[in-house]
Design a protein around this motif. Structure first.
Motif, mmCIF file in Angstrom:
data_model
loop_
_atom_site.group_PDB
_atom_site.id
_atom_site.type_symbol
_atom_site.label_atom_id
_atom_site.label_comp_id
_atom_site.label_asym_id
_atom_site.label_seq_id
_atom_site.Cartn_x
_atom_site.Cartn_y
_atom_site.Cartn_z
ATOM 1 N N ILE A 79 0.820 -1.203 0.000
ATOM 2 C CA ILE A 79 0.000 0.000 0.000
ATOM 3 C C ILE A 79 0.858 1.259 0.000
ATOM 4 O O ILE A 79 0.455 2.312 -0.499
ATOM 5 C CB ILE A 79 -0.942 -0.017 1.224
ATOM 6 N N SER A 80 2.077 1.155 0.509
ATOM 7 C CA SER A 80 2.956 2.306 0.690
ATOM 8 C C SER A 80 3.818 2.563 -0.547
ATOM 9 O O SER A 80 3.874 1.753 -1.472
ATOM 10 C CB SER A 80 3.857 2.068 1.905
ATOM 11 N N ALA A 81 4.509 3.717 -0.550
ATOM 12 C CA ALA A 81 5.439 4.048 -1.629
ATOM 13 C C ALA A 81 6.710 3.191 -1.492
ATOM 14 O O ALA A 81 7.144 2.904 -0.383
ATOM 15 C CB ALA A 81 5.806 5.527 -1.563
ATOM 16 N N PRO A 82 7.286 2.754 -2.597
ATOM 17 C CA PRO A 82 7.008 3.192 -3.970
ATOM 18 C C PRO A 82 5.984 2.336 -4.718
ATOM 19 O O PRO A 82 5.660 2.627 -5.858
ATOM 20 C CB PRO A 82 8.371 3.052 -4.635
ATOM 21 N N LEU A 83 5.478 1.265 -4.078
ATOM 22 C CA LEU A 83 4.594 0.347 -4.810
ATOM 23 C C LEU A 83 3.212 0.940 -5.035
ATOM 24 O O LEU A 83 2.668 0.884 -6.134
ATOM 25 C CB LEU A 83 4.502 -0.990 -4.078
ATOM 26 N N ASN A 84 2.594 1.480 -3.964
ATOM 27 C CA ASN A 84 1.292 2.158 -4.067
ATOM 28 C C ASN A 84 0.262 1.299 -4.802
ATOM 29 O O ASN A 84 -0.467 1.774 -5.686
ATOM 30 C CB ASN A 84 1.454 3.503 -4.791
ATOM 31 N N ILE A 85 0.178 0.034 -4.434
ATOM 32 C CA ILE A 85 -0.750 -0.883 -5.095
ATOM 33 C C ILE A 85 -2.164 -0.665 -4.566
ATOM 34 O O ILE A 85 -2.384 -0.585 -3.353
ATOM 35 C CB ILE A 85 -0.304 -2.339 -4.888
ATOM 36 N N ALA A 86 -3.111 -0.568 -5.472
ATOM 37 C CA ALA A 86 -4.519 -0.423 -5.090
ATOM 38 C C ALA A 86 -5.058 -1.804 -4.719
ATOM 39 O O ALA A 86 -5.404 -2.607 -5.582
ATOM 40 C CB ALA A 86 -5.320 0.173 -6.242
ATOM 41 N N MET A 87 -5.095 -2.086 -3.440
ATOM 42 C CA MET A 87 -5.548 -3.398 -2.974
ATOM 43 C C MET A 87 -6.411 -3.233 -1.736
ATOM 44 O O MET A 87 -6.417 -2.185 -1.090
ATOM 45 C CB MET A 87 -4.356 -4.307 -2.653
ATOM 46 N N LYS A 88 -7.161 -4.281 -1.439
ATOM 47 C CA LYS A 88 -8.007 -4.320 -0.262
ATOM 48 C C LYS A 88 -7.665 -5.563 0.558
ATOM 49 O O LYS A 88 -7.374 -6.615 0.006
ATOM 50 C CB LYS A 88 -9.488 -4.391 -0.650
ATOM 51 N N VAL A 89 -7.708 -5.437 1.865
ATOM 52 C CA VAL A 89 -7.632 -6.592 2.753
ATOM 53 C C VAL A 89 -9.057 -7.023 3.060
ATOM 54 O O VAL A 89 -9.842 -6.231 3.587
ATOM 55 C CB VAL A 89 -6.883 -6.255 4.052
ATOM 56 N N VAL A 90 -9.403 -8.260 2.709
ATOM 57 C CA VAL A 90 -10.793 -8.699 2.819
ATOM 58 C C VAL A 90 -11.017 -9.730 3.924
ATOM 59 O O VAL A 90 -12.159 -10.080 4.210
ATOM 60 C CB VAL A 90 -11.285 -9.265 1.470
#
Length: 350
Positions: free
Chosen positions: A114-125
């Motif tokens: 979720i953090s930089a530099p990856l910044n992946i748009a994901m959800k924990v379900v």
């Protein structure tokens, strides 16, 4: 010797390829032969999509669901594929390359994604488990009885994993974080290096952990770092785009996981038998390992302590620690971590 945390960790997170998945990302198109069970919710024949699931060899409900073929029973017209991954780092990359829709990863890996530099748009379900003694720091030398005794030693750990996070927390607390050499290895490689005396210690999870303790001893664990304010979890992450487009699938998936958690907590022998079939590990060993994690049902997860609120704060806290260690380049906003938690599936499951 000094551990170059920032360079090594970012390399581990960014350059691990899908060939790092166990058996080159082999997919298991169906269950492996376990006795199928009835769907815990109404069978849904309207869902006809393809869902790509990632799993790891960790004893929790994901393997119970896989062995029992619950999703295939509940969604008979869906195409469900299962791919085996070695660690959260490989799951992160799969999210980034859009080659998996959902996958198991640790809370440290999720915070990193979720953090930089990856910044992946994901959800924990979903919270697959709360990690305790199942992830531990094992040492070969009988003379080393505490973390401080590891000064000058070579320690293996899968980078971007919960074990990596717990290890860094333990080393920092002991004041020796710059006096050890960390080596990025996947669990299978750790077992081989241990046999070849290529490493002095390792922080890793089951079932590799049990293999190492045959001629090594535990000096601390994730249970201890949790007591010190650094809890870790195994989570189910999903691409945010997939979650938004497939709320019905998430409801069914969550119901299947909730069934598996109830089986673990009420009939652990039955659950261990299914997990044993998936891992090829004796049932008695699985029963022991199940006692080293905590498993939460959907109502507990929907509460404020987990998916309801606290998990977003825990992810941000993990990211703050990783930033302090030079493991990530920057923090996301508090709203980003809070928004990365998806509770609707757990809320809708009884």
């Amino acid at each position: 010797m000094k551990a170059t945390f920032a360079a090594l960790a970012l390399a581990g997170a960014l350059t691990v390829t899908l060939t790092g998945c166990v058996e080159s990302g082999r997919t298991a198109q169906s269950r492996d032969g376990g006795e199928q069970v009835a769907c815990p919710v109404a069978v849904d024949e309207s869902f006809t999509g393809t869902v790509r699931l990632g799993y790891q060899d960790i004893p929790n409900g994901a393997l119970v669901v896989k062995d029992a073929g619950v999703l295939e029973t509940c969604l008979p017209k869906a195409k469900i594929t299962w791919s085996k991954f070695a660690s959260g780092a490989t799951v992160i990359q799969a999210f980034g390359s859009n080659s998996v829709d959902m996958g198991l990863l640790g809370s440290s890996a999720a915070a990193r994604a979720i953090s930089a530099p990856l910044n992946i748009a994901m959800k924990v379900v979903w919270v697959h488990d709360v990690i305790g003694a199942a992830e531990s720091l094992v040492v070969k030398d009988p003379a080393v009885t505490s973390v401080t005794g590891l000064r000058g030693k070579k320690i293996a750990v899968p980078f971007a994993s919960t074990s990596h996070y717990s290890l860094l927390a333990a080393l920092t607390a002991a004041g020796i974080e710059r006096d050890v050499t960390l080596v990025n290895m996947q669990p299978d490689a750790i077992a081989a290096a241990w046999r070849d005396s290529g490493i002095d210690a390792a922080f890793v999870w089951e079932p590799t952990l049990s293999e190492l303790t045959k001629n090594g001893h535990v000096i601390t664990s994730a249970a201890e770092t949790a007591k010190a304010g650094k809890p870790t979890y195994d989570l189910e992450g999903a691409r945010a785009e997939f979650v938004a487009a497939n709320p019905r699938f998430l409801e069914v998936w969550t119901a299947a996981q909730n069934w598996a958690v109830k089986l673990i907590n009420t009939s652990p022998d039955a659950a261990a038998t299914r997990i044993s079939a998936q891992l090829g590990v004796p049932v008695a060993d699985i029963r022991k390992q199940l006692g080293e994690y905590g498993y939460l049902d959907a109502p507990a997860q929907a509460g404020a302590a987990y998916l309801g609120k606290q998990l977003g704060s825990d992810l941000r806290s993990a990211a703050e620690f990783l930033l302090s260690q030079g493991e990530i380049q920057g923090l996301a906003t508090p709203e980003t971590y809070a928004g990365a938690v998806y509770a609707d599936g757990a809320v809708s499951t009884k």
